[in-house]
Design an enzyme around this catalytic site. Structure first.
Site, PDB file in Angstrom:
ATOM      1  N   ALA A  34       9.587   0.048   5.227  1.00  0.00           N
ATOM      2  CA  ALA A  34       9.424   1.054   4.144  1.00  0.00           C
ATOM      3  C   ALA A  34       8.216   2.010   4.406  1.00  0.00           C
ATOM      4  O   ALA A  34       8.097   2.702   3.483  1.00  0.00           O
ATOM      5  CB  ALA A  34       9.475   0.416   2.817  1.00  0.00           C
TER       6      ALA A  34
ATOM      7  N   LYS B 125       0.989  -1.362  -0.067  1.00  0.00           N
ATOM      8  CA  LYS B 125       0.188  -0.059  -0.034  1.00  0.00           C
ATOM      9  C   LYS B 125       0.777   1.228   0.123  1.00  0.00           C
ATOM     10  O   LYS B 125       2.052   1.326   0.513  1.00  0.00           O
ATOM     11  CB  LYS B 125      -1.164   0.085   1.399  1.00  0.00           C
TER      12      LYS B 125
ATOM     13  N   ASP C   2      -2.919  -2.606   9.958  1.00  0.00           N
ATOM     14  CA  ASP C   2      -2.873  -2.333   8.706  1.00  0.00           C
ATOM     15  C   ASP C   2      -3.464  -3.679   7.939  1.00  0.00           C
ATOM     16  O   ASP C   2      -3.755  -3.813   6.672  1.00  0.00           O
ATOM     17  CB  ASP C   2      -1.846  -1.958   7.799  1.00  0.00           C
TER      18      ASP C   2
HETATM   19  P1  ATP Z   1       4.025  -0.319   7.927  1.00  0.00           P
HETATM   20  O1  ATP Z   1       3.939   0.234   6.506  1.00  0.00           O
HETATM   21  O2  ATP Z   1       2.878  -1.490   8.146  1.00  0.00           O
HETATM   22  O3  ATP Z   1       4.541   0.415   9.213  1.00  0.00           O
HETATM   23  P2  ATP Z   1       6.403  -1.425   6.859  1.00  0.00           P
HETATM   24  O4  ATP Z   1       6.725  -1.216   5.730  1.00  0.00           O
HETATM   25  O5  ATP Z   1       7.184  -0.116   7.863  1.00  0.00           O
HETATM   26  O6  ATP Z   1       5.196  -1.586   7.704  1.00  0.00           O
HETATM   27  P3  ATP Z   1       7.716  -3.903   7.424  1.00  0.00           P
HETATM   28  O7  ATP Z   1       7.929  -4.171   6.096  1.00  0.00           O
HETATM   29  O8  ATP Z   1       6.157  -4.770   7.661  1.00  0.00           O
HETATM   30  O9  ATP Z   1       7.449  -2.548   7.707  1.00  0.00           O
HETATM   31  O10 ATP Z   1       8.640  -4.313   8.472  1.00  0.00           O
HETATM   32  C1  ATP Z   1       8.603  -3.968   9.733  1.00  0.00           C
HETATM   33  C2  ATP Z   1       9.532  -4.820  10.426  1.00  0.00           C
HETATM   34  O11 ATP Z   1       8.775  -6.279  10.524  1.00  0.00           O
HETATM   35  C3  ATP Z   1      10.701  -5.081  10.073  1.00  0.00           C
HETATM   36  O12 ATP Z   1      11.709  -4.783  11.088  1.00  0.00           O
HETATM   37  C4  ATP Z   1      11.022  -6.521   9.826  1.00  0.00           C
HETATM   38  O13 ATP Z   1      12.230  -7.190  10.048  1.00  0.00           O
HETATM   39  C5  ATP Z   1       9.785  -7.277  10.561  1.00  0.00           C
HETATM   40  N1  ATP Z   1       9.070  -8.376   9.588  1.00  0.00           N
HETATM   41  C6  ATP Z   1       8.635  -9.410  10.051  1.00  0.00           C
HETATM   42  N2  ATP Z   1       7.830 -10.124   9.505  1.00  0.00           N
HETATM   43  C7  ATP Z   1       8.179  -9.540   8.286  1.00  0.00           C
HETATM   44  C8  ATP Z   1       7.554  -9.832   6.918  1.00  0.00           C
HETATM   45  N3  ATP Z   1       6.942 -10.832   6.449  1.00  0.00           N
HETATM   46  N4  ATP Z   1       8.103  -8.949   5.889  1.00  0.00           N
HETATM   47  C9  ATP Z   1       8.896  -7.927   6.257  1.00  0.00           C
HETATM   48  N5  ATP Z   1       9.058  -7.517   7.390  1.00  0.00           N
HETATM   49  C10 ATP Z   1       8.910  -8.316   8.563  1.00  0.00           C
END
Ligand code: ATP
Length: 300
Positions: A98, A12, A137
Site C-alpha cells: 500500500a 508511515k 524503510d
Molecule cells: P513500502 O511502503 O515499504 O513499499 P508496501 O506497503 O508497499 O511497503 P508491504 O505491505 O510491505 O508493501 O508488502 C509488499 C509485499 O511484501 C507484499 O506483496 C506482501 O505479500 C509481502 N510481505 C512479506 N511480508 C509481509 C508482511 N509482514 N506484511 C505485509 N506484507 C508482507
C-alpha cells in the site's frame, strides 16, 4: 525470565518523495520526508523449543519464507546463533502493498522484539545498520516520527515532529501495486527529460517543519510517483476528490501507492468523509500522526 513480548509496529506516510536520479547499481537516489502514523500492526513473539511458526489475523499475508518477519528471524538467528525457536502472531491492520511500509515495520518490530526477548544486546545503531540488509524503510520504522531519508532511503536525518494533533484519513483502493513496477515506469516516463511532475519542495518542507508553518508544509508536499501510479489506478483521483470535498487540507498518495491520505482539522468532517469512502473502499481508516516508531507494548 520472559517468554514472550508484544510489539506495536506503526505504519508511515510520505509527506514527500522526490527522485534525484539513479545510482550505477540501479537504485534510485531519493529524497523523502517520512511520517509515522498510529495505524499499527501488533506482533507477539513467543519463545518456542524449536522452529519458526507464524499465524496472522489476515489471510492475505504470506505465512512462509516470503514473509519479512521470517527473513528477520533468520538473519538474527544466524548472526546470534539462537538455538531455540519462535512462534509469532501477527495482527495485520496496515494495508498490504500500500506504500505504508507495512512489511518494513513488522521487520522493525522483529529487530526490537528479538533483541529484548533473547537479550541480544544490540544497540539501536546496530539494529539500524543490520536492518539495511533487508530493506531501506526498516530503519525509519524502528525510530519513528518525522525523518528526511536520502540516498537509497537509508540515510536518516531527524526533523521536527509534524504535529501530534493531525487527523489523518487513509484510504486504499482494492488494487495491487508493485513498488518495483512503479519505479520502472517512473524511469521509463522520464528517460529523456528528467523533470518529474508533482515534485515536492523538500527545502521548503523542512523549513515549514522547523517553523511549524502549516501552510508552508502543505505547499511543499508532493510525490513524484503519484502520476505514475495514477496512470494505472483511476481510483486515486476519485478518492482525492472526495477527501478534498470533505475538507482535507493536504491530500496525497503515500509511497508508491495506491493508498491516499488526507489531513483534516476536525473530527466531524473526517468521520463523514470516512463513512462515505468506506462504503466503496473497505480499507479506510481514521488515524493520527505519531512521533513514535516501534514500541514494546508489554509481555503477553
Ligand atoms: P513500502 O511502503 O515499504 O513499499 P508496501 O506497503 O508497499 O511497503 P508491504 O505491505 O510491505 O508493501 O508488502 C509488499 C509485499 O511484501 C507484499 O506483496 C506482501 O505479500 C509481502 N510481505 C512479506 N511480508 C509481509 C508482511 N509482514 N506484511 C505485509 N506484507 C508482507
Amino acid at each position: 525470565m520472559e517468554n514472550s513480548v508484544k510489539l506495536r509496529a506503526r505504519a508511515k506516510i510520505n509527506l514527500s518523495i522526490d527522485i534525484k536520479g539513479i545510482f550505477d547499481d540501479g537504485y534510485h537516489d531519493v529524497e523523502m520526508v517520512m511520517q509515522s502514523v498510529n495505524l499499527s500492526d501488533y506482533i507477539i513473539i513467543r519463545k518456542a523449543e524449536k522452529g519458526f511458526k507464524i499465524t496472522s489475523s489476515n489471510s492475505d499475508v504470506p505465512l512462509d519464507k516470503r514473509n519479512i518477519i521470517y527473513k528477520t528471524w533468520e538473519l538474527l538467528r544466524e548472526k546470534y546463533a539462537i538455538d531455540s525457536g519462535v512462534s509469532i502472531f501477527l495482527e495485520k491492520n496496515i494495508p498490504i502493498a500500500a506504500g505504508m511500509a507495512g512489511g518494513s515495520t513488522d521487520s522493525a518490530a522483529m529487530f526490537v522484539g528479538l533483541n529484548k526477548l533473547f537479550s541480544l544486546g544490540m544497540s539501536e545503531e546496530e539494529m539500524l545498520e543490520e536492518s539495511k540488509k533487508l530493506g531501506s524503510d526498516i530503519a525509519f520504522c524502528i525510530k519513528g516520527g518525522t525523518y528526511l531519508a536520502t540516498g537509497t532511503g537509508t540515510d536518516l536525518k531527524k526533523l521536527p515532529f509534524l504535529d501530534r494533533n493531525i487527523r489523518v484519513l487513509i484510504c486504499k483502493p482494492d488494487i495491487f501495486v508493485s513498488t518495483k513496477r512503479v519505479y520502472k515506469k517512473f524511469d521509463f516516463m522520464y528517460e529523456e527529460n528528467f523533470n518529474p511532475l508533482e515534485r515536492p519542495d523538500n527545502k521548503l518542507l523542512i523549513e515549514g517543519l522547523q517553523e511549524k508553518n502549516k501552510e508552508k508544509i502543505v505547499d511543499a508536499m508532493g510525490n513524484v510517483l503519484e502520476p505514475v501510479t495514477k496512470s494505472w489506478c483511476k481510483e486515486i483521483e476519485k478518492i482525492e476528490k472526495t477527501m478534498n470535498k470533505f475538507g482535507s487540507y493536504a491530500t496525497m498518495m503515500s509511497g508508491s501507492g495506491p493508498t491516499v491520505f488526507g489531513f483534516f482539522n476536525d473530527y466531524r468532517s473526517i468521520k463523514k468523509c470516512s463513512n462515505v469512502l468506506r462504503k466503496k473502499y473497505r480499507q479506510t481508516y481514521i488515524t493520527s500522526t505519531s512521533d513514535k516508531g516501534v514500541e514494546i507494548y508489554g509481555n503477553k
